[in-house]
Design an enzyme around this catalytic site. Structure first.
Site, PDB file in Angstrom:
ATOM      1  N   CYS A 224       0.796  -1.214   0.000  1.00 12.51           N
ATOM      2  CA  CYS A 224       0.000   0.000   0.000  1.00 12.51           C
ATOM      3  C   CYS A 224       0.827   1.263   0.000  1.00 12.51           C
ATOM      4  O   CYS A 224       0.289   2.346  -0.188  1.00 12.51           O
ATOM      5  CB  CYS A 224      -0.919   0.029   1.217  1.00 12.51           C
ATOM      6  SG  CYS A 224      -2.009  -1.378   1.299  1.00 12.51           S
ATOM      7  N   HIS A 303      12.480   1.353   5.711  1.00 12.59           N
ATOM      8  CA  HIS A 303      12.189  -0.045   5.442  1.00 12.59           C
ATOM      9  C   HIS A 303      12.620  -0.887   6.624  1.00 12.59           C
ATOM     10  O   HIS A 303      13.783  -0.856   7.025  1.00 12.59           O
ATOM     11  CB  HIS A 303      12.927  -0.496   4.182  1.00 12.59           C
ATOM     12  CG  HIS A 303      12.270  -1.647   3.491  1.00 12.59           C
ATOM     13  ND1 HIS A 303      12.025  -2.852   4.107  1.00 12.59           N
ATOM     14  CD2 HIS A 303      11.788  -1.764   2.237  1.00 12.59           C
ATOM     15  CE1 HIS A 303      11.427  -3.659   3.247  1.00 12.59           C
ATOM     16  NE2 HIS A 303      11.270  -3.027   2.108  1.00 12.59           N
ATOM     17  N   HIS A 387      -2.084  19.798   7.511  1.00  9.87           N
ATOM     18  CA  HIS A 387      -2.984  18.697   7.154  1.00  9.87           C
ATOM     19  C   HIS A 387      -2.248  17.367   7.207  1.00  9.87           C
ATOM     20  O   HIS A 387      -1.059  17.293   6.895  1.00  9.87           O
ATOM     21  CB  HIS A 387      -3.527  18.898   5.734  1.00  9.87           C
ATOM     22  CG  HIS A 387      -4.167  20.226   5.539  1.00  9.87           C
ATOM     23  ND1 HIS A 387      -5.369  20.567   6.104  1.00  9.87           N
ATOM     24  CD2 HIS A 387      -3.774  21.305   4.843  1.00  9.87           C
ATOM     25  CE1 HIS A 387      -5.680  21.793   5.762  1.00  9.87           C
ATOM     26  NE2 HIS A 387      -4.729  22.281   5.007  1.00  9.87           N
ATOM     27  N   HIS A 391      -2.695   6.942   5.531  1.00  3.63           N
ATOM     28  CA  HIS A 391      -3.230   5.883   4.688  1.00  3.63           C
ATOM     29  C   HIS A 391      -4.413   5.205   5.390  1.00  3.63           C
ATOM     30  O   HIS A 391      -4.298   4.772   6.532  1.00  3.63           O
ATOM     31  CB  HIS A 391      -2.118   4.871   4.426  1.00  3.63           C
ATOM     32  CG  HIS A 391      -2.592   3.581   3.866  1.00  3.63           C
ATOM     33  ND1 HIS A 391      -3.367   3.493   2.717  1.00  3.63           N
ATOM     34  CD2 HIS A 391      -2.446   2.317   4.280  1.00  3.63           C
ATOM     35  CE1 HIS A 391      -3.638   2.226   2.468  1.00  3.63           C
ATOM     36  NE2 HIS A 391      -3.092   1.491   3.402  1.00  3.63           N
ATOM     37  N   HIS A 420     -14.526   5.543   5.147  1.00  2.00           N
ATOM     38  CA  HIS A 420     -15.974   5.337   5.170  1.00  2.00           C
ATOM     39  C   HIS A 420     -16.566   5.346   3.767  1.00  2.00           C
ATOM     40  O   HIS A 420     -17.380   4.496   3.403  1.00  2.00           O
ATOM     41  CB  HIS A 420     -16.622   6.449   6.005  1.00  2.00           C
ATOM     42  CG  HIS A 420     -18.098   6.288   6.174  1.00  2.00           C
ATOM     43  ND1 HIS A 420     -19.018   6.896   5.354  1.00  2.00           N
ATOM     44  CD2 HIS A 420     -18.813   5.579   7.064  1.00  2.00           C
ATOM     45  CE1 HIS A 420     -20.234   6.566   5.741  1.00  2.00           C
ATOM     46  NE2 HIS A 420     -20.140   5.763   6.774  1.00  2.00           N
ATOM     47  N   ASN A 424     -10.708   0.800   1.875  1.00  2.54           N
ATOM     48  CA  ASN A 424      -9.255   0.818   1.779  1.00  2.54           C
ATOM     49  C   ASN A 424      -8.886   0.626   0.317  1.00  2.54           C
ATOM     50  O   ASN A 424      -8.929  -0.478  -0.206  1.00  2.54           O
ATOM     51  CB  ASN A 424      -8.671  -0.309   2.651  1.00  2.54           C
ATOM     52  CG  ASN A 424      -7.156  -0.374   2.553  1.00  2.54           C
ATOM     53  OD1 ASN A 424      -6.541   0.327   1.753  1.00  2.54           O
ATOM     54  ND2 ASN A 424      -6.551  -1.214   3.366  1.00  2.54           N
TER      55      ASN A 424
END
Lengths: 496, 452
Positions: A224, A303, A387, A391, A420, A424
Site C-alpha cells: 500500500c 524499510h 494537514h 493511509h 468510510h 481501503n
C-alpha cells in the site's frame, strides 16, 4: 468555587508560556538580527554621507580587487543554483470514482459471503464482526467480477477492472490539466497484486499511443505504500531529466485477489479492500510553477524488512486448501508503530520548527545524562503541518496514529471519511484524502501536508507537500456529489 | 433449438443507500397469502440486432433497475418474523436492509419470434428464475429478475417475486417504474408504501362479519400435499388465448341477459365463458363448479396507482344455478362483484385486522375450487423500456397452481382495441386439450398463443 479557577488560569498561563517559548526559539535569528540592523542604521544616519564616503576610500579598494570579488560572488551563486535540486511540482491529480452500480452494502456483502461459504458459518461470523467494526460505509465499491455468485476472478475480468480504473483516472487527469498524451515523458504505474504481461504501463502506452522514447516503469508487489515509492522514483528521474513531466498511476486491482478460502487471517482483506485508483501529474518545468497545486518538499522512506517479524507480518501465501491469500499477522499494529517511530525520527529534523527540536534535544540529553526514566518527548507535529493524510488502511491504523501523534479528530477526519466512503483503496487512498481536504475548502497557499503510508515489507513512507496556491471549492473530484454529507459520525460498531 | 445458457447470477443493489432502521410491515391482505406462493411474469420484446450489440440492452436495463430500486426499499429488503401476538409464530415484516435483488443473465439461441412460435410453460420456466424460501429467510431474496437476450434478436424480461409482498398488479407497478426510469429517467407514479385505508377511529363497528365468503390463499393441511404433488408432476398445461376486440364484444352480447338490460363487463363475460366451459369439461352437466374469484380493490379503495403491496380480495362463489351456460356464469360473477362496495371492503379489512391472530372462520383455498383472477387493471403500455418498443407478448403465472386449475384475465398487448383480452388458463392436461376443442370457445375464435 475557588479550586476551579486556579487550574484554569494555570493551564492558560502554561499555554502562553509555551507560545512565548515557541515564538522566541523559532524566530531567534530574526530577533537577534533586528537589533543589530537597527543599530547599524542609526550609526549610518548619525555618520552622514560624507563620513561614509571617507570610510569607503580608506579601505583602498582598486578595480582588480572589486572585479575579482564580484566574479567570485557570481561564480558561487552559479554553482549554488546549478547544484540545487530541481523543484518538483504536482500540477494536478485525478481520483477514480467507481460507478454507483458497483456499490456493495453491508447486507449484500454478508449475504454473498453466506451463500458462498455455506458450510463455514464461523468464517461468515468472523467476516460480519470485522465489517461491523471496520469503519467502512455503505457506498464502497467492488469490481463487477466480485458481484457474481460465486465470484469469477479470472484474468480477463482483472484486465477489465484495470482498464476501467486506470483509463478513467487518466482521462480525468488529461481533462483537468490539459495534458496531451504525447507530451508525457515518464510513466510510472504501481499496482501491488496484479502484474500481467505485458505490464499495466504497457497497457497505458498502448491505449493512449504514447511516445516511443517514453521512460516507463511498472512497480508491483510493493504494497500500500507503493504510491509514495512511485512519487519518489518520479522525483529522482525528474532530477536527471530537465524540463520534463511524469505521470504516476497508483491503483490496486481487487479482482484476482478475492480470497475464496476460509482462513480467518486471510479473510480480513476481503472485508476492507475496495476498488479505487489515482493518476498524478508531476513536473519540473518552470512554466508549471504558476498553475501547480503543490510542491514536493521532502520524501522519507523507511524499510524495516531487515527484521524477520516485520518481513512476515503481511505475507501472501497458500492456505491449507491451496487457496492463495494475504496473511495479516497479529502484531501488525506493533510493527506499524515501530516503523512509524523510525520514520518520524528521520523526518522530524527536516520539518519540525526549532523550538520542538530544541525540546527534543534537551529531553534526549536529559535522559542520557541525568535520568533515563524521563518520558521521551514526542514532538508536536501539529506545528509542522496543517494537514495529515494517513493511509486509510483500517480503523485500527488511523486510531493508532492518532494516539501516537496526538492528533485531533479534525486532523484525521480526511482519513476516516475516506475509509468510510471509499474503503481501503490501498496506494491511492492518500489521494482521495487530499481530495477530501481540498473539497472542504481547507487547503490554503502555504499549507503543509504530510502523507504517511504503510506497506508490506514492512515499510513506512512519508511525503511532505507544500500548497502552492489556494484551492477554491467546488472542485471536480470523487467527493463532488457527497462532500456536503461529510463528516459523518462513524459508530464503533454498526449493527448488522 | 431453444437453448438457454445462463451467464451469471448477481445481486443488483439500489444506487443510493437505504436509511438504516427502516422496515415495511405487511398489511392484513399480505398476511393472508401462503408464503410459498409466488408471481411470475415474462415480457417479450423485439430488438434490431443490427443496431444493438448483444449485452447492451442487458446493461442498460440493469442500470435502470439499480436506479429504480432506490425508490423501492421493501423490494431490496428481507423478510423477518415480528413478535407474535398470540401463540405460534409471529407474522412477517420486511426489514429494509438494502440487500438488493438477485439477477440472472442468460442468452438464448434463435430469435424471440422463433421462441414464441412454440412456447409453453416448461420453456417459459427457463426464462424466469425463482428460488424457494431458504431455511433462514433473512438471506433469501424476495424478488428475482432474469434478462435473456436472444442471439437472433429480441429479449425477454422475467420477474418473479414472493406473493407475500406483491400481487401480480403490484409486480407490474414495479416493472412500470423500472421502464419509466430506463426510458425517461423519472417515474410517472412513484411508489407509495402505506397501510391500507381504514375507517376513522370513531366510526369503527367491531366484529362485523365479512360480507363475502372470504378465501385466504392458504391451503389446508390436508390439501397441501395434494397441491404440491400435482404441480410437481407437471400434470397441468397452460393455454393462452387471445380474444380480439370484436370477439369480446360478441361475447359480451351473448352474456347479456336481455337486450336493453345491464351490459356485462368484458371480464364478467370472458370469465363466465371459461367457467362454463371448464365446468362442462369437468363433468358437471348441470350447474357450475365452485369458483374463487380474485378482484383488485385498488380503485375501489381509492388508492393511487403506485400503491405497493397485495390489494386483491378472494371470494368464493357457490352458484345455485342449475344451468351450465355462459349467461348463468356471467350473472353469478356479476352478482358477486356487485357486493363489493368501498364501505364493506373497509369493514372487511377491519375485521381481518381484528381477527389477525386466529383465522378459524376463514375458508382456505380448497382444491375443489377453480381460481380466477381479474387483472384488467394492468396496462400493457406500462412496460416500455425502449423508444417505440412495447412488449410483443406477456405471460403471467401464479405458482404453485392449485389442483383444479386457474385462469387469469389480462388486457392484450396488441393495438387491437380497448376490449381485447388475453386469458391464461392452467388446467390438468387432459382437460386443457378438451378446452381447445370446445364449441363455445371456438365460437369466439381466439388466437391460441400458447398450448397448441
Amino acid at each position: 468555587m475557588p479550586p476551579m479557577l486556579p487550574d484554569f488560569s494555570n493551564s492558560v498561563k502554561l499555554k502562553y508560556v509555551k507560545l512565548g517559548y515557541q515564538y522566541l526559539v523559532n524566530h531567534i535569528i530574526t530577533l537577534t538580527l533586528i537589533p543589530i540592523m537597527v543599530g547599524i542604521l542609526i550609526e549610518v544616519l548619525r555618520l552622514g554621507p560624507d563620513e561614509l564616503l571617507g570610510l569607503w576610500r580608506s579601505l583602498h579598494f582598486d578595480a582588480v580587487q572589486i572585479l575579482c570579488s564580484s566574479f567570485l560572488v557570481i561564480f558561487i551563486a552559479t554553482v549554488y543554483f546549478m547544484s540545487k535540486p530541481r523543484t518538483i511540482f504536482l500540477v494536478d491529480y485525478a481520483c477514480y470514482k467507481p460507478p454507483v452500480t458497483c456499490r456493495v452494502p453491508f447486507s449484500t456483502f454478508m449475504e454473498h459471503s453466506r451463500l458462498i461459504l455455506k458450510d463455514k458459518p464461523k468464517s461468515v461470523e468472523f467476516q460480519m464482526r470485522i465489517l461491523e467494526r471496520s469503519g467502512l460505509g455503505e457506498e464502497t465499491c467492488l469490481p463487477p467480477a466480485i458481484h457474481y455468485i460465486p465470484p469469477r476472478p479470472n484474468m480477463e475480468a482483472a484486465r477489465g477492472e484495470a482498464e476501467l480504473v486506470i483509463f478513467s483516472a487518466m482521462d480525468s487527469l488529461f481533462q483537468k490539466t490539459g495534458l496531451k498524451p504525447k507530451d508525457i515523458d515518464i510513466l510510472i504505474v504501481n499496482c501491488s497484486l496484479f502484474s500481467p504481461t505485458p505490464s499495466l504501463s504497457a497497457m497505458v502506452i498502448n491505449k493512449y499511443k504514447l511516445r516511443s522514447n517514453i521512460k516507463s516503469f511498472n512497480l508491483s508487489g510493493m504494497g500500500c505504500s507503493a504510491g509514495l515509492i512511485s512519487i519518489d522514483l518520479a522525483r529522482d528521474l525528474l532530477q536527471v531529466h530537465p524540463n520534463s513531466n511524469a505521470v504516476v498511476v497508483s491503483t490496486e486491482i481487487i479482482t484476482p485477489n478475492y480470497y475464496q478460502g476460509n482462513e480467518r487471517a486471510m479473510l480480513l482483506p476481503n472485508c476492507l479492500f475496495r476498488m479505487g485508483g489515482a493518476a498524478i501529474l508531476l513536473s519540473n518545468r518552470q512554466s508549471d510553477r504558476r498553475r501547480a497545486k503543490y510542491r514536493l518538499v521532502h520524501m522519507v522512506r523507511t524499510h524495516k524488512g531487515a527484521d524477520d517479524k516485520a518481513y512476515r507480518c503481511v505475507f501472501e501465501e497458500e492456505d491449507k486448501e491451496g487457496k492463495v491469500g494475504i496473511n495479516l499477522s497479529k502484531d501488525l499494529m506493533a510493527i506499524a508503530g515501530e516503523a512509524l517511530k523510525s520514520n518520524i525520527t528521520t523526518i522530524g529534523p527536516l520539518v519540525l520548527p526549532a523550538s520542538e527540536q530544541l525540546l527534543f534535544l534537551l529531553t534526549l540529553i536529559g535522559r542520557k545524562i541525568f535520568n533515563p526514566k524521563w518520558k521521551p518527548y514526542i514532538p508536536d507535529f501539529k506545528q509542522a503541518f496543517e494537514h495529515f493524510c494517513i493511509h486509510a488502511g483500517g480503523r485500527a491504523v488511523i486510531d493508532e496514529l492518532q494516539k501516537n501523534l496526538q492528533l485531533s479528530a479534525e486532523h484525521v477526519e480526511a482519513s476516516r471519511m475516506t475509509l468510510h466512503r471509499f474503503g481501503n483503496t490501498s496506494s491511492s487512498s492518500l489521494w482521495y484524502e487530499m481530495s477530501y481536504i481540498e473539497s472542504k475548502g481547507r487547503m490554503k497557499k502555504g499549507d503543509r501536508v504530510w502523507q504517511i503510508a504503510f506497506g508490506s515489507g514492512f515499510k513506512c513512507n512519508s511525503a511532505v507537500w507544500k500548497c502552492n496556491r489556494s484551492i477554491k471549492t467546488p472542485i471536480d473530484g470523487p467527493w463532488a456529489d457527497c462532500i456536503d454529507r461529510y463528516p459523518v459520525h462513524i459508530p464503533e460498531v454498526v449493527k448488522l | 433449438m431453444a437453448e438457454v445458457n445462463y451467464i451469471c447470477k448477481r445481486t443488483v443493489v439500489s444506487t443510493k443507500p437505504v436509511q438504516p432502521g427502516k422496515s415495511h410491515p405487511l398489511s392484513v391482505l399480505d398476511r393472508l397469502v401462503e408464503p410459498s406462493r409466488h408471481v411470475m411474469v415474462v415480457y417479450y420484446y423485439r430488438t434490431d440486432r443490427s443496431r444493438e450489440r448483444l449485452g447492451e440492452v442487458t446493461q442498460k436495463l440493469r442500470e435502470g433497475l439499480a436506479e429504480v430500486l432506490t425508490y423501492f426499499p421493501p423490494v431490496t429488503g428481507r423478510l423477518v418474523r415480528t413478535e407474535s401476538r398470540g401463540s405460534g409464530e409471529g407474522g412477517w415484516s420486511v426489514k429494509c436492509n438494502d440487500a438488493g435483488v438477485r439477477m440472472v443473465e442468460a442468452r438464448a439461441k434463435g430469435s424471440v419470434e422463433d421462441w414464441l412460435r412454440n412456447v409453453d410453460w416448461e420453456k417459459e420456466k427457463r426464462l424466469i428464475h425463482w428460488e424457494e424460501m431458504y431455511h433462514k429467510p433473512y438471506f433469501w431474496s424476495t424478488f428475482y429478475v432474469q434478462l435473456t437476450e436472444f442471439e437472433g434478436g429480441g429479449y425477454a424480461i422475467g420477474l418473479s417475486c414472493s406473493h407475500l409482498l406483491s400481487d401480480p398488479i403490484c409486480a407490474t407497478v414495479l416493472i412500470k417504474a423500472w421502464a419509466d426510469v430506463t426510458l425517461r429517467g423519472k417515474m410517472t407514479s412513484p411508489p407509495l408504501f402505506h397501510q391500507l385505508p381504514a375507517h376513522r377511529p370513531g366510526s369503527r363497528t367491531p366484529n362485523k362479519d365479512p360480507f363475502i365468503n372470504l378465501c385466504s390463499q392458504r391451503p389446508t393441511s390436508t390439501n397441501q400435499s395434494a397441491t404440491s404433488s400435482a404441480s410437481v408432476h407437471g400434470k397441468h398445461k397452460t393455454i393462452s388465448l387471445s380474444f380480439s376486440d370484436q370477439m369480446v364484444r360478441s361475447c359480451v352480447a351473448s352474456a347479456q341477459a336481455h337486450a336493453g338490460g345491464p351490459s356485462p363487463s368484458p371480464f364478467e363475460a370472458l370469465a363466465g365463458l371459461i367457467w362454463a366451459v371448464v365446468s362442462k369439461i369437468k363433468g358437471r352437466r348441470d350447474g357450475l363448479v365452485g369458483l374463487t374469484m380474485g378482484l383488485d380493490i385498488r380503485k375501489l379503495l381509492g388508492l393511487d396507482d403506485g400503491f405497493f403491496g397485495n390489494c386483491m380480495v378472494y371470494s368464493q362463489i357457490q352458484p345455485n344455478s342449475e344451468e351450465n351456460c355462459l349467461l348463468a356464469a356471467a350473472m353469478a360473477i356479476r352478482e358477486e362483484k356487485a357486493k363489493f362496495e368501498k364501505e364493506k371492503v373497509m369493514d372487511l379489512i377491519e375485521w381481518l385486522e381484528d381477527n389477525d391472530g386466529s383465522k378459524p372462520t376463514q375458508q382456505t383455498l380448497a382444491c375443489s375450487d377453480l381460481l380466477c383472477l381479474n387483472l384488467e387493471s394492468i396496462d400493457p403500455r406500462w412496460a416500455i423500456f425502449e423508444d417505440g418498443s412495447s412488449p410483443i407478448q406477456t405471460s403471467l403465472y401464479i405458482e404453485p397452481t392449485c389442483d383444479r386449475g386457474q385462469f387469469l384475465v389480462l388486457p392484450s398487448p396488441s393495438e387491437d382495441g380497448p376490449l381485447s383480452r388475453t386469458v391464461m388458463i392452467k388446467l390438468p392436461r387432459d382437460e386443457a386439450d378438451k378446452l381447445l376443442e370446445d364449441d363455445l370457445i371456438l365460437q369466439f375464435a381466439p388466437t391460441v398463443l400458447m398450448g397448441v
